[in-house]
Write an enzyme that holds these catalytic residues in place. Structure first.
Site, PDB file in Angstrom:
ATOM      1  N   ASP A 245     -13.562 -46.119  -4.606  1.00  0.00           N
ATOM      2  CA  ASP A 245     -14.182 -47.163  -5.418  1.00  0.00           C
ATOM      3  C   ASP A 245     -13.347 -47.412  -6.664  1.00  0.00           C
ATOM      4  O   ASP A 245     -12.265 -46.859  -6.816  1.00  0.00           O
ATOM      5  CB  ASP A 245     -15.639 -46.827  -5.742  1.00  0.00           C
ATOM      6  CG  ASP A 245     -15.772 -45.418  -6.252  1.00  0.00           C
ATOM      7  OD1 ASP A 245     -15.046 -45.088  -7.202  1.00  0.00           O
ATOM      8  OD2 ASP A 245     -16.587 -44.652  -5.694  1.00  0.00           O
ATOM      9  N   LYS A 267     -18.233 -50.844  -6.547  1.00  0.00           N
ATOM     10  CA  LYS A 267     -19.195 -50.313  -7.515  1.00  0.00           C
ATOM     11  C   LYS A 267     -18.754 -50.576  -8.935  1.00  0.00           C
ATOM     12  O   LYS A 267     -18.096 -49.759  -9.557  1.00  0.00           O
ATOM     13  CB  LYS A 267     -19.446 -48.812  -7.327  1.00  0.00           C
ATOM     14  CG  LYS A 267     -20.510 -48.520  -6.308  1.00  0.00           C
ATOM     15  CD  LYS A 267     -21.401 -47.425  -6.766  1.00  0.00           C
ATOM     16  CE  LYS A 267     -21.267 -46.282  -5.777  1.00  0.00           C
ATOM     17  NZ  LYS A 267     -21.798 -45.048  -6.215  1.00  0.00           N
ATOM     18  N   MET A 380     -21.236 -43.568 -18.587  1.00  0.00           N
ATOM     19  CA  MET A 380     -21.845 -44.873 -18.329  1.00  0.00           C
ATOM     20  C   MET A 380     -22.736 -45.304 -19.492  1.00  0.00           C
ATOM     21  O   MET A 380     -23.831 -45.825 -19.274  1.00  0.00           O
ATOM     22  CB  MET A 380     -22.681 -44.817 -17.032  1.00  0.00           C
ATOM     23  CG  MET A 380     -21.842 -44.518 -15.813  1.00  0.00           C
ATOM     24  SD  MET A 380     -22.801 -44.279 -14.314  1.00  0.00           S
ATOM     25  CE  MET A 380     -23.183 -42.542 -14.414  1.00  0.00           C
TER      26      MET A 380
HETATM   27  N1  SAH Z   1     -17.859 -38.443 -11.134  1.00  0.00           N
HETATM   28  C1  SAH Z   1     -17.253 -38.993 -12.305  1.00  0.00           C
HETATM   29  C2  SAH Z   1     -18.213 -39.832 -13.120  1.00  0.00           C
HETATM   30  C3  SAH Z   1     -18.729 -41.043 -12.429  1.00  0.00           C
HETATM   31  S1  SAH Z   1     -19.804 -41.991 -13.434  1.00  0.00           S
HETATM   32  C4  SAH Z   1     -16.659 -37.869 -13.154  1.00  0.00           C
HETATM   33  O1  SAH Z   1     -16.884 -36.691 -12.876  1.00  0.00           O
HETATM   34  O2  SAH Z   1     -15.911 -38.168 -14.081  1.00  0.00           O
HETATM   35  C5  SAH Z   1     -18.711 -43.167 -14.096  1.00  0.00           C
HETATM   36  C6  SAH Z   1     -18.504 -42.962 -15.571  1.00  0.00           C
HETATM   37  O3  SAH Z   1     -17.577 -41.936 -15.794  1.00  0.00           O
HETATM   38  C7  SAH Z   1     -17.917 -44.155 -16.290  1.00  0.00           C
HETATM   39  O4  SAH Z   1     -18.892 -45.107 -16.590  1.00  0.00           O
HETATM   40  C8  SAH Z   1     -17.385 -43.490 -17.544  1.00  0.00           C
HETATM   41  O5  SAH Z   1     -18.428 -43.218 -18.433  1.00  0.00           O
HETATM   42  C9  SAH Z   1     -16.894 -42.179 -17.003  1.00  0.00           C
HETATM   43  N2  SAH Z   1     -15.433 -42.191 -16.732  1.00  0.00           N
HETATM   44  C10 SAH Z   1     -14.832 -41.937 -15.558  1.00  0.00           C
HETATM   45  N3  SAH Z   1     -13.496 -42.001 -15.692  1.00  0.00           N
HETATM   46  C11 SAH Z   1     -13.240 -42.293 -16.967  1.00  0.00           C
HETATM   47  C12 SAH Z   1     -12.062 -42.488 -17.727  1.00  0.00           C
HETATM   48  N4  SAH Z   1     -10.836 -42.402 -17.171  1.00  0.00           N
HETATM   49  N5  SAH Z   1     -12.177 -42.773 -19.046  1.00  0.00           N
HETATM   50  C13 SAH Z   1     -13.391 -42.859 -19.617  1.00  0.00           C
HETATM   51  N6  SAH Z   1     -14.542 -42.696 -18.949  1.00  0.00           N
HETATM   52  C14 SAH Z   1     -14.481 -42.407 -17.644  1.00  0.00           C
END
Ligand code: SAH
Length: 459
Positions: A245, A267, A380
């Site tokens: 995604d 998504k 998020m």
């Molecule tokens: N499973 C993922 C999170 C998924 S929810 C994890 O463990 O990181 C998605 C959220 O993750 C985004 O809305 C943001 O808040 C955060 N996120 C993921 N990658 C990011 C990045 N490179 N920089 C900042 N926020 C990030």
């Protein structure tokens, strides 16, 4: 891609080397190793070059007639005039030509090679940095053992037999991967070929019973491909299909096996390309077709990644799967932004929460979040930023508590905005950070100013 990498068959064919010095000798040797016949043309030719088996030495300045019957030319002289003439004459006859250290005169360039014949690794920086290419070659030397030659020869020996037993190409590839990536390979590498032969034969006979389709639920980390785990990388090279995604960065998707099918399941907020249930069903369907399915998720699959739901469906359907943890956004992003999530003086605990709840509201345990001496990381959360700051203040967190928004953390687009609970919503409104963004609240955010200086990656 600036050049098309190919391996050319020059066995028994005549190749021309213009230049009789040390460089010419090296080039002639490579051509001879590849089975070519070599004509060397130069007014002076090193004796050890002239007497190499397979070399026809022509003591002369280069003339276009030396190109007669030639399949390929390498010019290795220190006389640019001769090099230019060789290049132009060869091009006029459509003969591939390489002029050593002069890319402008080349129609092909010679890669650096790692020879584990019949396995051959060739690589090139397209002339950008020969030193970098050499460094890379050194690294590959150490991870591809010498006796890979033996493994390649073993595979070659069984190639036809396996083709007859396992007729379907996708299944055949899996068969070979299992054979070359496990005990059998170890046996060959350590020289016990008799045992390897027996095991391979047994594997061929039981081929029908081998469980195929499976799912790898893999955390791809927050963006920088360097943060992938070795296991993730290995499975990425193995999978037939990649389901990803938009949290997974393009350079990471590009690292999957070249011929793997890529399926984007989207998504973005409120714009779900496939609903979660549809993704779950897709994984099941692909695995039932016998595919090895790589479900790549941003960060860690089990942290706000709905990984739990995906494997629940797989388990119900009896599909084998494995889960590979990844570096979650909080940890990757905080470290690249120079914000330690815990610190003896500022935070003894750290909470990960999501600011985006099922019904769109932000219904968090504010009293717990507002406690002193802890760090709160909000996934998020950008859309609820103003509410978040207001509620935290309302529940007793000082207005001057430092808070940061990190956009696209760990990537080259990383950007960090800092402020306080009172000021950050206004700053964010003005600066409009790009998704994905992570919010970090707590005293540790202030440490960034001290630490940022030492951290090479951050802005
Ligand atoms: N499973 C993922 C999170 C998924 S929810 C994890 O463990 O990181 C998605 C959220 O993750 C985004 O809305 C943001 O808040 C955060 N996120 C993921 N990658 C990011 C990045 N490179 N920089 C900042 N926020 C990030």
């Amino acid at each position: 891609m600036d050049y098309l990498p190919i391996f050319m068959n020059v066995k028994g064919r005549l190749c021309l080397v213009v230049g009789g010095g040390e460089v010419g000798r090296r080039k002639a040797s490579v051509l001879l190793e590849a089975g070519a016949r070599v004509r060397v043309v130069a007014p002076d030719i090193l004796p050890e070059l002239a007497k190499l088996a397979g070399v026809e030495a022509v003591i002369s300045r280069f003339e276009p007639s030396h190109l007669d019957d030639v399949a390929l030319v390498i010019a290795a002289t220190n006389d640019r005039g001769v090099n230019v003439l060789t290049s132009e004459s060869a091009r006029a006859r459509n003969i591939p030509v390489n002029v050593v250290d002069d890319p402008a005169l080349c129609s092909f360039i010679m890669p650096a090679i790692l020879d584990r014949s019949p396995l051959m690794v060739a690589f090139s920086s397209g002339g950008a940095s020969p030193v970098l290419t050499r460094l890379l070659r050194g690294k590959l030397e150490s991870i591809i053992p010498q006796n890979y030659s033996r493994l390649a020869a073993f595979a070659e020996r069984y190639r036809e037999r396996v083709k007859q037993y396992v007729t379907q190409p996708a299944r055949r590839r899996i068969f070979w991967e299992n054979a070359l990536d496990g005990v059998i390979a170890e046996k060959v590498l350590t020289g016990d070929e008799a045992c390897a032969d027996a095991m391979l034969q047994q594997m061929l006979e039981n081929e029908d019973n081998i469980q195929r389709g499976e799912v790898y639920l893999v955390g791809a980390g927050p963006g920088d491909p360097d943060l992938l785990t070795f296991r993730a990388l290995r499975l990425m090279q193995k999978a037939d299909v990649v389901v990803y995604d938009n949290l997974v960065s393009k350079p990471i998707v590009d690292m999957a096996r070249r011929d793997a099918k890529r399926i984007f399941v989207g998504k973005k907020r409120a714009d779900h390309t496939l609903r979660q249930e549809e993704i779950n069903e897709l994984l099941v369907r692909l695995a039932k077709e016998g595919k090895r399915v790589l479900r790549l998720k941003g960060g860690d699959p089990f942290i706000f990644g709905r990984g739990g739901e995906e494997i629940e469906t797989l388990a119900e359907q009896g599909i084998p799967f494995q889960v590979v943890p990844g570096i979650t956004a909080a940890s990757g992003v905080a470290s690249y932004a120079g914000i330690p999530l815990t610190h003896r003086d500022y935070a003894q605990s750290c909470m990960f929460v999501t600011g985006h709840l099922k019904d769109g509201s932000m219904n968090l345990d504010w009293d717990a979040l507002a406690r002193p001496k802890q760090t709160v990381v909000v996934y998020m959360g950008l859309h609820g930023l103003a509410t978040l700051c207001m509620e935290l203040i309302k529940h007793g967190m000082p207005e001057i508590t430092p808070i940061a928004i990190v956009q696209q953390g760990t990537t080259q687009h990383q950007r960090v905005l800092t402020g306080t609970l009172a000021t950050l919503p206004g700053i964010a409104e003005r600066e409009k950070p790009q998704a994905p963004t992570l919010i970090i609240v707590g005293g540790v955010v202030a440490l960034r100013e001290k630490l940022a200086w030492f951290h090479p990656q951050q802005n």
